[in-house]
Scaffold this motif. Structure first.
Motif, short mmCIF file in Angstrom:
data_model
loop_
_atom_site.label_atom_id
_atom_site.label_comp_id
_atom_site.label_asym_id
_atom_site.label_seq_id
_atom_site.Cartn_x
_atom_site.Cartn_y
_atom_site.Cartn_z
N SER A 29 -3.99 6.60 -11.19
CA SER A 29 -4.62 7.65 -10.95
C SER A 29 -4.32 8.74 -11.59
O SER A 29 -5.07 9.67 -11.62
N GLY A 30 -2.94 8.73 -11.85
CA GLY A 30 -2.43 10.09 -12.43
C GLY A 30 -1.33 10.77 -11.68
O GLY A 30 -0.61 11.94 -12.29
N PHE A 31 -0.80 9.90 -10.95
CA PHE A 31 0.65 10.38 -10.18
C PHE A 31 1.88 10.11 -11.06
O PHE A 31 1.62 9.27 -11.67
N GLN A 32 2.79 10.83 -11.20
CA GLN A 32 4.18 10.71 -11.75
C GLN A 32 5.17 10.23 -10.82
O GLN A 32 6.29 9.65 -11.25
N GLY A 33 5.08 10.36 -9.58
CA GLY A 33 6.00 9.85 -8.61
C GLY A 33 5.34 9.30 -7.54
O GLY A 33 4.05 9.36 -7.01
N TYR A 34 6.05 8.47 -6.69
CA TYR A 34 5.61 7.66 -5.53
C TYR A 34 6.63 7.59 -4.40
O TYR A 34 7.93 7.27 -4.62
N VAL A 35 6.32 8.46 -3.12
CA VAL A 35 7.25 8.40 -2.02
C VAL A 35 6.73 7.71 -0.85
O VAL A 35 5.76 8.03 -0.58
N ASN A 36 7.33 6.77 -0.13
CA ASN A 36 6.82 6.03 1.16
C ASN A 36 7.31 7.00 2.29
O ASN A 36 8.28 7.78 2.26
N LYS A 37 6.33 7.05 3.22
CA LYS A 37 6.59 7.35 4.52
C LYS A 37 7.14 6.55 5.57
O LYS A 37 6.81 5.34 5.19
N PRO A 38 7.88 6.69 6.39
CA PRO A 38 8.38 7.99 6.84
C PRO A 38 9.24 8.54 5.93
O PRO A 38 9.91 7.95 4.91
N LEU A 39 9.17 9.79 5.58
CA LEU A 39 9.77 10.43 4.33
C LEU A 39 11.11 10.48 4.55
O LEU A 39 11.79 10.78 5.50
N ASP A 40 12.01 9.97 3.40
CA ASP A 40 13.26 10.09 3.16
C ASP A 40 13.74 11.27 2.46
O ASP A 40 13.19 11.33 1.21
N PRO A 41 14.13 12.38 2.96
CA PRO A 41 14.15 13.74 2.04
C PRO A 41 14.86 13.33 0.72
O PRO A 41 14.65 13.95 -0.39
#
Length: 154
Positions: A119-131
């Motif tokens: 879709s055009g994202f360069q990064g992907y981070v799962n929740k719950p958020l790990d800082p």
């Protein structure tokens, strides 16, 4: 060059505290708690954070302000993060339509990850958020834009 991946290990993110200093980031999430946590994490690295609670609000903000990185929740009512990033990437009137973006989601499947990148994202981070993982994703984006442009914009 052999230790590049080692450098960006989540346990080493404090070594890069100043790399995020002064970045302008737009964080978009319909969940107030999640948006607050994302904002707190980013501000602890001296990032300037602008927030939006919907995709439509985000589109209005992007028309007026410049950002270094976008962070969008994928599952939002009315318009999801996939549609939002598509609208930004395909809007020829937006001078900043190529801003790097990170998908932030509780949908931790291989399919949602692939869909985010397509879709055009360069990064992907799962929740719950790990800082630390969020910071590593931001650092990867900064590193790739430095390599593409030959110099850091900051």
């Amino acid at each position: 060059m052999t230790n590049n991946s080692e450098e960006l290990h989540p346990q080493n993110v404090t070594n890069y505290f100043h790399a995020l200093d002064g970045l302008q980031i737009l964080a978009v999430d319909d969940n107030a708690d999640s948006l607050f946590l994302t904002t707190c994490v980013l501000e602890s690295y001296n990032v300037q954070v602008t927030t939006a609670t919907s995709a439509l609000e985000a589109l209005e903000i992007i028309k007026k302000l410049k950002f270094d990185i976008l962070i969008f929740d994928l599952a939002m009512p009315d318009m999801d993060g996939y549609t939002l990033i598509n609208q930004i990437r395909n809007n020829v009137l937006l001078e900043n339509r190529d801003i790097p973006a990170i998908a932030l989601t509780a949908l931790s499947s291989e399919e949602s990850s692939s869909m985010a990148f397509l879709s055009g994202f360069q990064g992907y981070v799962n929740k719950p958020l790990d800082p630390n993982i969020l910071v590593v994703e931001i650092l990867k984006i900064l590193r790739s834009s430095v390599l593409e442009n030959g110099a850091n914009s900051h």
